[in-house]
Design a protein around this motif. Sequence first.
Motif, PDB file in Angstrom:
ATOM      1  N   VAL A 184       6.217   3.923  57.396  1.00  0.00           N
ATOM      2  CA  VAL A 184       6.749   2.830  56.953  1.00  0.00           C
ATOM      3  C   VAL A 184       7.997   3.304  56.233  1.00  0.00           C
ATOM      4  CG1 VAL A 184       6.398   0.840  55.039  1.00  0.00           C
ATOM      5  CG2 VAL A 184       4.560   1.740  56.738  1.00  0.00           C
ATOM      6  N   VAL A 185       9.086   2.301  56.326  1.00  0.00           N
ATOM      7  CA  VAL A 185      10.562   2.741  55.673  1.00  0.00           C
ATOM      8  C   VAL A 185      10.842   1.886  54.485  1.00  0.00           C
ATOM      9  CG1 VAL A 185      11.247   4.109  57.800  1.00  0.00           C
ATOM     10  CG2 VAL A 185      11.633   1.589  57.424  1.00  0.00           C
ATOM     11  N   SER A 186      10.414   0.741  54.490  1.00  0.00           N
ATOM     12  CA  SER A 186      10.402  -0.316  53.479  1.00  0.00           C
ATOM     13  C   SER A 186       9.452  -1.264  53.446  1.00  0.00           C
ATOM     14  CB  SER A 186      11.657  -1.043  53.717  1.00  0.00           C
ATOM     15  OG  SER A 186      12.174  -1.958  52.610  1.00  0.00           O
ATOM     16  N   LEU A 187       9.238  -2.123  52.216  1.00  0.00           N
ATOM     17  CA  LEU A 187       8.355  -2.975  52.087  1.00  0.00           C
ATOM     18  C   LEU A 187       9.051  -4.487  52.165  1.00  0.00           C
ATOM     19  CD1 LEU A 187       5.315  -1.307  49.980  1.00  0.00           C
ATOM     20  CD2 LEU A 187       5.275  -2.066  52.460  1.00  0.00           C
ATOM     21  N   LEU A 188       8.526  -5.476  52.736  1.00  0.00           N
ATOM     22  CA  LEU A 188       9.336  -6.584  52.475  1.00  0.00           C
ATOM     23  C   LEU A 188       8.325  -7.691  51.832  1.00  0.00           C
ATOM     24  CD1 LEU A 188      11.577  -8.688  54.879  1.00  0.00           C
ATOM     25  CD2 LEU A 188       9.495  -9.632  54.240  1.00  0.00           C
ATOM     26  N   THR A 189       8.953  -8.396  50.849  1.00  0.00           N
ATOM     27  CA  THR A 189       8.320  -9.383  49.933  1.00  0.00           C
ATOM     28  C   THR A 189       8.327 -10.588  50.609  1.00  0.00           C
ATOM     29  OG1 THR A 189       8.181  -7.952  47.855  1.00  0.00           O
ATOM     30  CG2 THR A 189       7.403 -10.151  47.752  1.00  0.00           C
ATOM     31  N   TYR A 190       7.476 -11.180  51.152  1.00  0.00           N
ATOM     32  CA  TYR A 190       7.653 -12.554  51.904  1.00  0.00           C
ATOM     33  C   TYR A 190       6.533 -13.509  51.436  1.00  0.00           C
ATOM     34  CZ  TYR A 190       6.905 -16.208  55.520  1.00  0.00           C
ATOM     35  OH  TYR A 190       6.734 -17.382  56.143  1.00  0.00           O
ATOM     36  N   THR A 191       7.222 -14.766  51.020  1.00  0.00           N
ATOM     37  CA  THR A 191       6.299 -15.904  50.456  1.00  0.00           C
ATOM     38  C   THR A 191       5.769 -16.720  51.339  1.00  0.00           C
ATOM     39  OG1 THR A 191       8.003 -15.897  48.432  1.00  0.00           O
ATOM     40  CG2 THR A 191       6.500 -17.738  48.754  1.00  0.00           C
ATOM     41  N   VAL A 192       4.444 -16.706  51.472  1.00  0.00           N
ATOM     42  CA  VAL A 192       3.731 -17.533  52.594  1.00  0.00           C
ATOM     43  C   VAL A 192       4.230 -18.998  52.517  1.00  0.00           C
ATOM     44  CG1 VAL A 192       1.577 -18.113  53.220  1.00  0.00           C
ATOM     45  CG2 VAL A 192       1.943 -15.752  52.330  1.00  0.00           C
ATOM     46  N   GLU A 193       4.345 -19.473  53.571  1.00  0.00           N
ATOM     47  CA  GLU A 193       4.529 -20.939  53.579  1.00  0.00           C
ATOM     48  C   GLU A 193       3.248 -21.588  54.366  1.00  0.00           C
ATOM     49  OE1 GLU A 193       7.906 -22.746  53.303  1.00  0.00           O
ATOM     50  OE2 GLU A 193       7.944 -20.907  51.804  1.00  0.00           O
ATOM     51  N   ILE A 194       3.363 -22.945  54.451  1.00  0.00           N
ATOM     52  CA  ILE A 194       2.419 -23.891  54.711  1.00  0.00           C
ATOM     53  C   ILE A 194       1.913 -23.414  56.329  1.00  0.00           C
ATOM     54  CG2 ILE A 194       1.359 -26.016  55.073  1.00  0.00           C
ATOM     55  CD1 ILE A 194       2.692 -27.054  52.877  1.00  0.00           C
ATOM     56  N   GLY A 195       0.699 -23.188  56.628  1.00  0.00           N
ATOM     57  CA  GLY A 195       0.606 -22.717  58.052  1.00  0.00           C
ATOM     58  C   GLY A 195       0.780 -21.308  58.465  1.00  0.00           C
ATOM     59  N   ASP A 196       1.140 -20.492  57.695  1.00  0.00           N
ATOM     60  CA  ASP A 196       1.209 -19.289  57.931  1.00  0.00           C
ATOM     61  C   ASP A 196      -0.016 -18.348  57.958  1.00  0.00           C
ATOM     62  OD1 ASP A 196       4.029 -18.891  58.284  1.00  0.00           O
ATOM     63  OD2 ASP A 196       4.512 -18.304  56.015  1.00  0.00           O
ATOM     64  N   THR A 197       0.075 -17.440  58.921  1.00  0.00           N
ATOM     65  CA  THR A 197      -1.424 -16.555  59.022  1.00  0.00           C
ATOM     66  C   THR A 197      -0.736 -15.037  58.900  1.00  0.00           C
ATOM     67  OG1 THR A 197      -1.258 -16.736  61.296  1.00  0.00           O
ATOM     68  CG2 THR A 197      -2.526 -18.339  60.073  1.00  0.00           C
ATOM     69  N   ALA A 198      -1.494 -14.009  58.989  1.00  0.00           N
ATOM     70  CA  ALA A 198      -1.183 -12.709  58.983  1.00  0.00           C
ATOM     71  C   ALA A 198      -0.426 -12.446  60.714  1.00  0.00           C
ATOM     72  CB  ALA A 198      -2.523 -11.949  58.632  1.00  0.00           C
ATOM     73  N   VAL A 199      -1.186 -13.139  61.153  1.00  0.00           N
ATOM     74  CA  VAL A 199      -0.608 -13.139  62.976  1.00  0.00           C
ATOM     75  C   VAL A 199       0.687 -13.486  62.765  1.00  0.00           C
ATOM     76  CG1 VAL A 199      -0.972 -13.756  65.278  1.00  0.00           C
ATOM     77  CG2 VAL A 199      -2.960 -13.007  63.988  1.00  0.00           C
ATOM     78  N   SER A 200       1.021 -14.948  62.473  1.00  0.00           N
ATOM     79  CA  SER A 200       2.178 -15.459  62.718  1.00  0.00           C
ATOM     80  C   SER A 200       3.377 -14.752  61.887  1.00  0.00           C
ATOM     81  CB  SER A 200       2.444 -16.854  62.032  1.00  0.00           C
ATOM     82  OG  SER A 200       1.982 -17.206  60.882  1.00  0.00           O
TER      83      SER A 200
END
Length: 356
Positions: A184-200
């Motif tokens: 792993v070279v970098s961690l991206l912080t993503y804000t979860v949106e409605i309908g998001d899943t770990a798969v998507s």
Amino acid sequence: MEGFWSHYILCLTMFLTLFHKLSHSQQEYLNQTALNCSSSPGISKGYLCDTGHLRSCNSIVTFRSRTQYNTAIEIAYLLGSEASKIAALNNLSSLVDKIPINKLIMVPVSCQCSGNIFQHSTPYTVVNGTYYFKIATETCQNLTTCQALIAQNYYDPINIPVGAVLIVPVRCACPSQNQTASGVVSLLTYTVEIGDTAVSIGKMFGVSEQRILEANMLSQDKKIYDHTPILVPLKMESCSTYPEMFFCNCSNGQLGNGTTGLTCILDDHGKKIPAKLVALLGVGIGFALLCLSLTGYKVYQWFNKRRIKIRKGGFFKQNGGLLLQEKVTYSGSQEKVLRIFTTAQHFVSTNQLSKF
């Protein structure tokens, strides 16, 4: 007494084991507690620093363009990033061109360990009707929390004076020791949106569901809440499967190197300069500088000698062709002065001296 010492040793062992685990583990998903603006001390202010490993790194956070923040310059000003890097990372043609509303933008930030929490600090000037919860959830899109804002600033959470400059701790994280070892070279912080899943989310960034779950210490049956941050581990090896990912290609067709903040380097098929050639170039440059210094010194000596010669010639002309003039005083009742002159053609003997 023996029972006391056995209990003490057991507690000490458990305490050290806790720190050992912290230094190798991933980050725990913070769920909806991040939206709580109460003064409860049990609410986390961010991701914990990895003891004994990375204390700083280049990270990425996501931001969806809004009416007030829909250019690279405006987003950079809000989140304390560089507009040129935002434009390059998102293939934007200009720093001031309008970005479509709600477009997901990758924002590079410098992530630092402050105390025991990872964060990227940026200033924010308060406008009318602004309070911590609104800054955290609306302005910064949950990239910070009320708890983190309260800890960094000293204003009342719901009564902040207009014009006050706050320190906003943007949430970020650096790869753990285990993640670094796994590529792993970098961690991206993503804000979860409605309908998001770990798969998507995984498909969005070319990461498997399992890696996202592991990075956030989640199980498959654990719910992911809307408007909460989740970490996405980025690996360069993903580029072979997902070459269209933003961190895979740069404007010059080269690969990104996550260890230095996804900057561009030549891939394995590009031309690399051999180490021996680099060493020879260094020796050659050093030798050239030495020769240049010696040449400069010799030129200086030549000019200095020439200057002295010119000055002597000037004095020679001023004295009517005489180079040396000296006064000699004899002891006695009467002072007698002698002048000794040397011409350029011959030496004048002592019996030709003039009396005064």
